[in-house]
Design a protein around this motif. Structure first.
Motif, PDB file in Angstrom:
ATOM      1  N   GLY B 203       0.821  -1.211   0.000  1.00 15.19           N
ATOM      2  CA  GLY B 203       0.000   0.000   0.000  1.00 15.19           C
ATOM      3  C   GLY B 203       0.850   1.254   0.000  1.00 15.19           C
ATOM      4  N   LEU B 204       1.905   1.241   0.801  1.00 16.03           N
ATOM      5  CA  LEU B 204       2.801   2.403   0.854  1.00 16.03           C
ATOM      6  C   LEU B 204       3.457   2.615  -0.509  1.00 16.03           C
ATOM      7  N   ALA B 205       3.840   1.515  -1.153  1.00 13.35           N
ATOM      8  CA  ALA B 205       4.464   1.628  -2.480  1.00 13.35           C
ATOM      9  C   ALA B 205       3.471   2.231  -3.466  1.00 13.35           C
ATOM     10  N   THR B 206       2.230   1.721  -3.432  1.00  9.27           N
ATOM     11  CA  THR B 206       1.212   2.249  -4.340  1.00  9.27           C
ATOM     12  C   THR B 206       1.043   3.746  -4.159  1.00  9.27           C
ATOM     13  N   TYR B 272       0.556  -1.864  -9.025  1.00  4.79           N
ATOM     14  CA  TYR B 272       0.311  -0.905  -7.953  1.00  4.79           C
ATOM     15  C   TYR B 272      -0.402   0.331  -8.476  1.00  4.79           C
ATOM     16  N   VAL B 273       0.043   0.816  -9.640  1.00  4.76           N
ATOM     17  CA  VAL B 273      -0.534   2.042 -10.175  1.00  4.76           C
ATOM     18  C   VAL B 273      -2.007   1.837 -10.494  1.00  4.76           C
ATOM     19  N   GLY B 276      -3.997   1.539  -7.277  1.00  7.08           N
ATOM     20  CA  GLY B 276      -3.996   2.824  -6.586  1.00  7.08           C
ATOM     21  C   GLY B 276      -4.904   3.830  -7.247  1.00  7.08           C
ATOM     22  N   LEU B 277      -4.839   3.890  -8.580  1.00 10.17           N
ATOM     23  CA  LEU B 277      -5.681   4.845  -9.294  1.00 10.17           C
ATOM     24  C   LEU B 277      -7.147   4.512  -9.100  1.00 10.17           C
ATOM     25  N   ALA B 278      -7.457   3.218  -9.156  1.00  5.81           N
ATOM     26  CA  ALA B 278      -8.850   2.818  -8.981  1.00  5.81           C
ATOM     27  C   ALA B 278      -9.320   3.163  -7.567  1.00  5.81           C
ATOM     28  N   ALA B 279      -8.468   2.879  -6.563  1.00  8.17           N
ATOM     29  CA  ALA B 279      -8.847   3.168  -5.178  1.00  8.17           C
ATOM     30  C   ALA B 279      -8.928   4.672  -4.941  1.00  8.17           C
TER      31      ALA B 279
END
Lengths: 333, 284
Positions: B203-206, B272-273, B276-279
């Motif tokens: 999560g931190l990486a994302t 991750y990207v 992350g973008l979706a979230a």
């Protein structure tokens, strides 16, 4: 019970709880448990954890937002201009009446903002949904395709502006060259005042459709299977399934994507500024409210006027969000 | 996954299916071409002389040259701007992680929905409306053009991303882990630091990747608040068009220099990207 629900990653920490034999407890092996400053600090932090953890973020955003909003309201009622330190007077609602009666710059900019947003939003939703449906089933090379469609939306907007300036250049650009090969009329695109705004909206579509597609893809993959099973038992066609099952279930996700894109499209700045510069071109042909507000603020230092314009702009954004919110509620019923 | 295909299908449908999947492949190819060919063209143009760029007949067959990149780095001296962009994006990402991760943790554990909604205001308000007062304030304090102001304002871009992504991530981690750590004698804050955070690396990486990309791409804040010394790449490149408008090769090289880092990051950390973008998007 505790270890039963712990995921695999947590085993090193939780394993000793279920292990038979003497349970290892760290505090048994500590030299001397002093109820010292550290413990008291620790329990104080724990009691106020919520506030301590959230406060810095909220305080930072609040400071960065509250001061600007209040100050913008205040400035919008003054004739502040020129140097930042120059004294200014209260002028009441004069700035607001100035803009609302300005058919030269303000109203055209408002219509441009709405046109740009509506066109970009409509195309992005249609294309985004189409791409999401296209990528829904797994296929070979799926990972590569999903990675590739990320490129436009992570690329730097200013660079995207440069790129399209070359591609759409009337004389040397490849797009016009291809139109020529197909014996279609060549277009001015960004350089032609009548076409520039639409061209910019289409660049926005190129850049942000992948975003909408990704959001909708995430939404699609979280839909339950049962309604589809029921629909196919009832003999619904593919199209009927899409219309009566997929669309209603996906609607909340679509509304969220619309909200996000509407806000960003309304305040588009980077690509417009990078390709057409200050004032939105020689005839202000792509001057949206955001570009107009920037020019009033940082080129002409008309801070009072600009603040009133920004307040009107904010109301437009709130209105757009309200409309989408109502649409979302209506779609859920 | 798709239950429809598990049902027995009449035989005559198979040829239709094959046609369908061919059509789908073609459609995917068209989508990819539309999205990627412009970027490929930009990269190709950056490797061509300006003479070859202006003549579409010669464009595809012409030889490669790195002169445009040399020009960007030496003649136009972009190196300091690259360094500025890296410094500002890196620092504002780091600060957002340090400030935002605990906030996201508290939001997810105590269900403080109002705080998330409030932080999302930062995404909704147009930058220009904040910049006028910021500019007044920072000018009065005499700090316009300094790195702290640029980093501080870029946190405004990165923080909401970090909080949105991390709040979602923490909610997906079971609370029992922290509870058992507390049974073992850790404080709640200690459990967060020693148990939850190490488990949150994905999560931190994302959020770090997304925050970095969006800070790197930010144009408006540095346009107004940077000085000659602290100028970032997007601002430098937009100035570049004004005085080198016919140097298409140089322009494209500059555009590639600025997009390459983010595209590489996105490709390497694709999974991750996307998540992350979706979230980050649906929380807004």
């Amino acid at each position: 019970m505790i270890t039963g629900t712990a995921p695999a990653g947590a085993e090193p920490d939780a394993a000793h709880l279920s292990a038979p034999g003497p349970v290892f407890r760290p505090e048994d092996h500590r030299p001397e448990r002093r109820r010292g400053l550290r413990d008291r600090l620790g329990s104080w932090i724990d009691r106020h954890l919520k506030v301590l953890f959230i406060a810095p973020s909220v305080a930072y955003i609040a400071t960065m937002i509250a001061f600007p909003i209040l100050y913008t309201v205040y400035l919008s009622l003054t004739n502040s201009q020129g140097a930042v330190t120059r004294p200014f007077d209260m002028v009441g609602l004069e700035n607001y009446t100035h803009w609302l009666t300005d058919t030269d710059r303000f109203w055209p900019a408002t219509w441009r903002t709405i046109y740009y947003t509506a066109l970009a939003l409509a195309l992005e939703m249609v294309f985004g949904l189409a791409i999401a449906l296209l990528l829904r089933k797994s296929f070979r090379g799926q990972g590569i395709v999903r990675a590739a469609i990320l490129a436009p939306l992570v690329a730097t907007p200013v660079a995207i502006g440069m790129m399209w300036m070359l591609l759409l250049e009337p004389n040397i650009g490849i797009v016009n060259h291809m139109l020529g090969n197909l014996s279609l009329p060549r277009l001015g695109f960004l350089t032609s005042p009548g076409q520039a705004l639409t061209t910019l909206a289409l660049i926005d579509v190129w850049q942000w459709t992948p975003m909408v597609a990704l959001i909708l893809l995430a939404g699609l993959s979280s839909l339950p299977d049962e309604p589809y099973e029921a629909a196919s038992v009832d003999g619904a066609s593919r199209l009927q399934q899409f219309w009566y099952v997929t669309l209603p279930m996906l609607w909340p996700t679509m509304a969220a994507a619309m909200m996000l894109r509407a806000v960003d499209a309304l305040k588009s700045f980077d690509v417009i500024y990078a390709t057409k510069g200050r004032g939105g071109g020689s005839e202000h042909e792509v001057e949206t409210l955001n570009i107009l507000a920037y020019g009033q603020s940082f080129e002409f230092s008309q801070y009072g006027r600009a603040s009133a314009l920004l307040m009107i702009f904010l109301m437009l954004i709130v209105a757009a969000l309200a409309v989408i919110h109502i649409l979302r509620k209506a779609g859920q019923q | 996954m798709n239950t429809v295909t598990t049902l027995p299908l009449p035989r005559r449908r198979t040829s239709r299916h094959r046609l369908g999947s061919t059509l789908r492949t073609v459609a995917i190819a068209v989508v990819l071409a539309v999205l990627l060919l412009p970027i490929v063209w930009m990269v190709l143009a950056s490797l061509r002389t300006t003479l070859d760029i202006v003549d579409p007949q010669r464009f595809l067959t012409a030889g490669f040259t790195l002169d445009n990149y040399r020009g960007v780095l030496s003649r136009y001296n972009f190196s300091p701007f690259i360094a500025n962009s890296f410094l500002i994006a890196f620092a504002s990402t780091l600060i957002a992680l340090v400030v935002g991760a605990p906030a996201a943790f508290a939001i997810s554990r105590f269900h403080v929905r109002n705080a998330t909604a409030f932080l999302m205001l930062a995404r909704v308000l147009p930058g220009v409306s904040l910049l006028v007062p910021w500019f007044f304030l920072f000018s009065t304090l005499g700090v316009v053009g300094g790195y702290p102001v640029l980093i501080g304002t870029h946190v405004f871009v990165t923080l909401p991303f970090v909080v949105a992504v991390m709040a979602g991530f923490f909610t997906s981690l079971p609370e029992e882990l922290e509870e058992s750590a507390q049974v073992d004698g850790l404080t709640r804050a200690g459990a967060f630091l020693r148990i939850t955070l190490p488990l949150s690396v994905p999560g931190l990486a994302t959020s770090a990747i997304l925050a970095f990309i969006f800070s790197w791409n930010n144009f408006l804040f540095a346009l107004v608040l940077s000085s000659q010394q602290t100028r970032t790449l997007p601002v430098a490149i937009s100035n570049f068009t004004a005085y080198a408008s016919v140097d298409w090769g140089g322009l494209m090289a500059a555009a590639v220099v600025i997009t390459l880092p983010v595209i590489l990051v996105a490709l390497v950390a694709q999974k991750y990207v996307v998540s992350g973008l979706a979230a980050g998007a649906t929380k807004g």
